[in-house]
Design a protein around this motif. Structure first.
Motif, PDB file in Angstrom:
ATOM      1  N   GLY A  56       0.809  -1.212   0.000  1.00 34.04           N
ATOM      2  CA  GLY A  56       0.000   0.000   0.000  1.00 34.04           C
ATOM      3  C   GLY A  56       0.842   1.262   0.000  1.00 34.04           C
ATOM      4  N   GLU A  57       1.918   1.246   0.776  1.00 29.87           N
ATOM      5  CA  GLU A  57       2.797   2.421   0.834  1.00 29.87           C
ATOM      6  C   GLU A  57       3.523   2.639  -0.481  1.00 29.87           C
ATOM      7  N   VAL A  58       3.961   1.547  -1.115  1.00 31.67           N
ATOM      8  CA  VAL A  58       4.614   1.672  -2.425  1.00 31.67           C
ATOM      9  C   VAL A  58       3.638   2.231  -3.457  1.00 31.67           C
ATOM     10  N   GLY A  59       2.416   1.683  -3.466  1.00 30.60           N
ATOM     11  CA  GLY A  59       1.432   2.167  -4.424  1.00 30.60           C
ATOM     12  C   GLY A  59       1.093   3.627  -4.210  1.00 30.60           C
ATOM     13  N   CYS A  60       0.931   4.026  -2.954  1.00 35.62           N
ATOM     14  CA  CYS A  60       0.624   5.421  -2.637  1.00 35.62           C
ATOM     15  C   CYS A  60       1.765   6.331  -3.091  1.00 35.62           C
ATOM     16  N   TYR A  61       2.991   5.937  -2.788  1.00 33.54           N
ATOM     17  CA  TYR A  61       4.151   6.756  -3.149  1.00 33.54           C
ATOM     18  C   TYR A  61       4.212   6.934  -4.668  1.00 33.54           C
ATOM     19  N   LEU A  62       4.107   5.835  -5.397  1.00 39.10           N
ATOM     20  CA  LEU A  62       4.237   5.908  -6.853  1.00 39.10           C
ATOM     21  C   LEU A  62       3.078   6.666  -7.490  1.00 39.10           C
ATOM     22  N   SER A  63       1.927   6.653  -6.840  1.00 40.28           N
ATOM     23  CA  SER A  63       0.796   7.444  -7.345  1.00 40.28           C
ATOM     24  C   SER A  63       1.112   8.933  -7.284  1.00 40.28           C
ATOM     25  N   HIS A  64       1.773   9.364  -6.221  1.00 41.08           N
ATOM     26  CA  HIS A  64       2.149  10.776  -6.104  1.00 41.08           C
ATOM     27  C   HIS A  64       3.275  11.112  -7.081  1.00 41.08           C
ATOM     28  N   VAL A  65       4.200  10.183  -7.291  1.00 40.24           N
ATOM     29  CA  VAL A  65       5.236  10.399  -8.309  1.00 40.24           C
ATOM     30  C   VAL A  65       4.576  10.585  -9.680  1.00 40.24           C
ATOM     31  N   ARG A  66       3.554   9.791  -9.954  1.00 37.92           N
ATOM     32  CA  ARG A  66       2.850   9.933 -11.236  1.00 37.92           C
ATOM     33  C   ARG A  66       2.197  11.302 -11.359  1.00 37.92           C
ATOM     34  N   PHE A  67       1.680  11.827 -10.260  1.00 33.30           N
ATOM     35  CA  PHE A  67       1.117  13.179 -10.279  1.00 33.30           C
ATOM     36  C   PHE A  67       2.177  14.199 -10.674  1.00 33.30           C
ATOM     37  N   TRP A  68       3.346  14.124 -10.065  1.00 36.13           N
ATOM     38  CA  TRP A  68       4.418  15.061 -10.420  1.00 36.13           C
ATOM     39  C   TRP A  68       4.778  14.931 -11.898  1.00 36.13           C
ATOM     40  N   GLN A  69       4.827  13.681 -12.374  1.00 37.40           N
ATOM     41  CA  GLN A  69       5.160  13.465 -13.784  1.00 37.40           C
ATOM     42  C   GLN A  69       4.115  14.102 -14.706  1.00 37.40           C
TER      43      GLN A  69
END
Length: 245
Positions: A56-69
């Protein structure tokens, strides 16, 4: 100003609820499909990725990275991201526009906090809200604003998940990022909705006496470093903002 909502494709009820809530405030938003951490190949996360993070933490983190992208790919001057379990103040957009007008020196502005906000005020918005550089962890990523240049800097510094995303943003000063928090918050967590992240990083760490002592001294050292770093950052920010007047 563009608003994105991080939402798992299978969480249709949450998606409908947050879109309805924003609609009642006269706001539109784009759904940003959240990353399913269980489907992530950990070998692709990059050097230094923390192996003890939950799916869950990995998915949450990468979701925010995708937002920045997305902000960078679309060259959005500013954008807001919200998680799908929040309640927003009617003043959300006005606060975000006020904060955006002050960027730079800010890379991002957190619109939410799960813990009491303590730190150094550096600016006051039109409604009396304060922008505060936190010296304590505000925690949570329920909502924040980012600039185009800020998104680039976040990607350069934080694209590899080494801790949960909110813990990482709490330590903004370590990465040379300027990320104040709005006080009072204009985005709050809806306590009636269960978190989809699951177990938190470190929740199963050993709790021996030696381990507790080591953690205590590490926290003391980090707290002192943080105070000095944030003090110097606040002084620079105030000087920059004063120079615009």
């Amino acid at each position: 100003m563009k608003i994105f909502i991080v939402n798992l494709e299978r969480a249709a009820d949450r998606r409908a609820a947050i879109l309805r809530h924003l609609g009642e405030l006269g706001l539109e938003a784009e759904i940003l499909p959240a990353v399913e951490g269980v489907k992530v190949d950990r070998a692709t996360l990059g050097p230094g990725a923390e192996p003890r993070l939950s799916n869950g933490e990995v998915g949450c983190y990468l979701s925010h990275v995708r937002f920045w992208q997305l902000v960078v790919e679309r060259r959005l001057p500013h954008a807001i991201v919200l998680e799908d379990d929040v309640v927003c103040s009617p003043s959300l957009l006005r606060v975000a526009r006020d904060a955006a007008a002050l960027m730079p020196p800010f890379d991002a502005v957190r619109l939410s906090a799960l813990q009491p906000i303590r730190g150094i005020p550096v600016a006051t918005l039109s409604g009396g809200e304060k922008l505060i550089l936190p010296t304590k962890h505000p925690s949570g990523t329920q909502g924040y604003l980012v600039s185009l240049d800020g998104a680039r800097r976040l990607l350069a510094a934080l694209s590899v998940p080494r801790s949960p995303i909110d813990d990482t943003l709490d330590r903004y000063w370590k990465y040379g990022l300027c990320v104040p928090v709005v006080a009072p918050s204009v985005v709050v967590e809806d306590a009636s909705i269960a978190s989809g992240i699951g177990a938190r990083f470190g929740s199963t760490a050993p709790d021996s006496v030696a381990h507790r002592v080591t953690r205590h001294f590490a926290r003391v050292v980090e707290a002192e470093r943080r105070k000095l770093s944030v003090f110097l950052m606040a002084r620079r920010v105030k000087a920059q903002l004063q120079g615009r007047r």
